[in-house]
Design a protein around this motif. Structure first.
Motif, PDB file in Angstrom:
ATOM      1  N   ASN A  59       0.812  -1.212   0.000  1.00 46.45           N
ATOM      2  CA  ASN A  59       0.000   0.000   0.000  1.00 46.45           C
ATOM      3  C   ASN A  59       0.848   1.267   0.000  1.00 46.45           C
ATOM      4  OD1 ASN A  59      -3.045  -0.873   0.481  1.00 46.45           O
ATOM      5  ND2 ASN A  59      -1.752  -2.232   1.708  1.00 46.45           N
ATOM      6  N   GLY A  60       2.064   1.193  -0.553  1.00 43.98           N
ATOM      7  CA  GLY A  60       2.900   2.368  -0.647  1.00 43.98           C
ATOM      8  C   GLY A  60       2.254   3.462  -1.484  1.00 43.98           C
ATOM      9  N   SER A  61       2.610   4.706  -1.183  1.00 43.88           N
ATOM     10  CA  SER A  61       1.975   5.835  -1.869  1.00 43.88           C
ATOM     11  C   SER A  61       2.208   5.808  -3.373  1.00 43.88           C
ATOM     12  CB  SER A  61       2.490   7.157  -1.279  1.00 43.88           C
ATOM     13  OG  SER A  61       3.909   7.245  -1.420  1.00 43.88           O
ATOM     14  N   CYS A  62       3.376   5.337  -3.801  1.00 42.80           N
ATOM     15  CA  CYS A  62       3.645   5.300  -5.242  1.00 42.80           C
ATOM     16  C   CYS A  62       2.733   4.327  -5.963  1.00 42.80           C
ATOM     17  CB  CYS A  62       5.113   4.957  -5.494  1.00 42.80           C
ATOM     18  SG  CYS A  62       5.601   3.307  -4.926  1.00 42.80           S
TER      19      CYS A  62
ATOM     20  N   PRO B 218      -2.947  -4.301   5.023  1.00 38.04           N
ATOM     21  CA  PRO B 218      -1.954  -3.529   5.799  1.00 38.04           C
ATOM     22  C   PRO B 218      -1.239  -4.400   6.828  1.00 38.04           C
ATOM     23  CG  PRO B 218      -4.010  -2.304   5.601  1.00 38.04           C
ATOM     24  CD  PRO B 218      -4.277  -3.685   5.062  1.00 38.04           C
ATOM     25  N   TYR B 219       0.063  -4.206   6.938  1.00 33.17           N
ATOM     26  CA  TYR B 219       0.914  -4.906   7.898  1.00 33.17           C
ATOM     27  C   TYR B 219       0.901  -6.428   7.671  1.00 33.17           C
ATOM     28  CZ  TYR B 219       0.139  -0.395  10.090  1.00 33.17           C
ATOM     29  OH  TYR B 219       0.025   0.957  10.317  1.00 33.17           O
ATOM     30  N   ARG B 220       0.711  -6.839   6.426  1.00 33.26           N
ATOM     31  CA  ARG B 220       0.731  -8.265   6.106  1.00 33.26           C
ATOM     32  C   ARG B 220       1.670  -8.511   4.930  1.00 33.26           C
ATOM     33  NH1 ARG B 220      -0.923 -12.475   8.957  1.00 33.26           N
ATOM     34  NH2 ARG B 220      -1.550 -13.523   7.023  1.00 33.26           N
ATOM     35  N   PRO B 221       2.984  -8.380   5.131  1.00 34.62           N
ATOM     36  CA  PRO B 221       3.934  -8.604   4.017  1.00 34.62           C
ATOM     37  C   PRO B 221       3.940 -10.042   3.521  1.00 34.62           C
ATOM     38  CG  PRO B 221       5.099  -8.412   6.109  1.00 34.62           C
ATOM     39  CD  PRO B 221       3.666  -8.036   6.386  1.00 34.62           C
TER      40      PRO B 221
END
Length: 322
Positions: free
Chosen positions: A229-232, A253-256
């Motif tokens: 979910n990075g801004s780019c 989120p927070y689940r790599p």
């Protein structure tokens, strides 16, 4: 278990026992005829008298009693520590004053899942998946990597001199970071990577356009892309680069772990290229990357592919390199 064609397989044992029980042969005579010891001839005769033909089959060698087996109460403590705290055999053994191999046997006997198969936070089994065809899903991620200063870092110069060479007194001389933009195909693990200067939306969008062109040149049509979910990746520019024909999925989120294949590629890349040997400069390390990536895609055996390289799963690519 004996081989079915062995001389004293169940069929041969039955003949031996019949000679003794039905034909009245002595144990010694039967033993000489079938070339076994007298005690062996006696054993098969006794089992034939007791159980008939069924007694000629192999039996389990497990003892009827195991006085040295770990007590059931101790086994429950081992299982409780594994389930509630998710500890490994070594740590459980130190806690209970036991040998790690004993703890490992208990865990294996109760068929508890390995820690590598579980999510450490929840204890639930990790769901592993693999898409059926190349291009069904491509994992995309960015790995931030500290650059090596000219003259080498601490691996070349030592800890003190390496830190001094890295920081220096002039802020403009500090090496900064390199950003490795990675795209890994879910089915084949075929990878495309570029070493870029930042992780801005323009950079990420341009990288994907080149990565998509690479996969197309290999005969792979990308259908879906998975990112964090990075801004780019949430920008309109990146969505435009994907186009209407590619579906964009994002991890929770927070689940790599959801993007685990590219995360594992990042780890392999660091171990086998970035930190594989001491480099004297960032230029030297960057120059070595192309050869490493080619070897990864076309020659290096991948454990999840049964020792085959990623190119073996891309039909239009596998025959292009020797």
């Amino acid at each position: 278990m004996s081989h079915p064609n062995a001389f004293l397989a169940p069929k041969g044992r039955l003949e031996l026992a019949k000679c003794i029980v039905k034909d009245g042969w002595t144990y010694r005579r039967a033993a000489e005829r079938f070339q076994v010891s007298v005690s062996t001839a006696r054993r098969w005769a006794v089992r034939f008298r007791e159980d008939g033909e069924a007694g000629m089959e192999d039996r389990s060698s497990r003892p009827h009693t195991s006085p040295g087996q770990t007590p059931r109460r101790r086994e429950r403590r081992i299982i409780a520590l594994r389930v509630n705290r998710r500890w490994g055999p070594d740590r459980i053994a130190y806690k209970l004053g036991m040998h790690p191999s004993t703890v490992h046997r208990v865990l294996s006997r109760y068929r508890l899942a390995k820690l590598t198969w579980q999510d450490r936070a929840t204890g639930r089994a990790i769901r592993r998946y693999e898409h059926e065809y190349p291009g069904d899903l491509v994992h995309v991620d960015i790995k931030k990597l500290g650059r090596i200063p000219d003259g080498g870092g601490h691996k070349v110069l030592g800890r003190g001199a390496g830190r001094k060479n890295k920081t220096g007194t002039d802020a403009n001389r500090r090496p900064g970071y390199a950003y490795l933009h990675n795209a890994v195909d879910d089915h084949s693990r075929l990878a495309y990577t570029e070493i870029l200067t930042d992780e801005k939306q323009e950079t990420a969008a341009g990288f994907w356009e080149r990565a998509n062109a690479f996969f197309e040149s290999c005969g792979v049509t990308v259908k879906r892309v998975l990112t964090d979910n990075g801004s780019c990746y949430r920008s309109k520019l990146f969505a435009k680069a994907l186009g209407a024909g590619i579906r964009h999925k994002r991890t929770r989120p927070y689940r790599p772990q959801t993007n685990g294949k590219v995360e594992r590629f990042n780890r392999t890349m660091l171990e086998e290229w970035a930190y594989a040997k001491p480099y004297a400069s960032e230029t030297e390390r960057t120059a070595a990357f192309g050869a490493w990536l080619h070897d990864y895609n076309h020659h290096r055996g991948h454990t999840s592919l049964k020792g085959q390289p990623p190119a073996s799963r891309v039909p239009n690519l596998a025959g292009d390199y020797s």
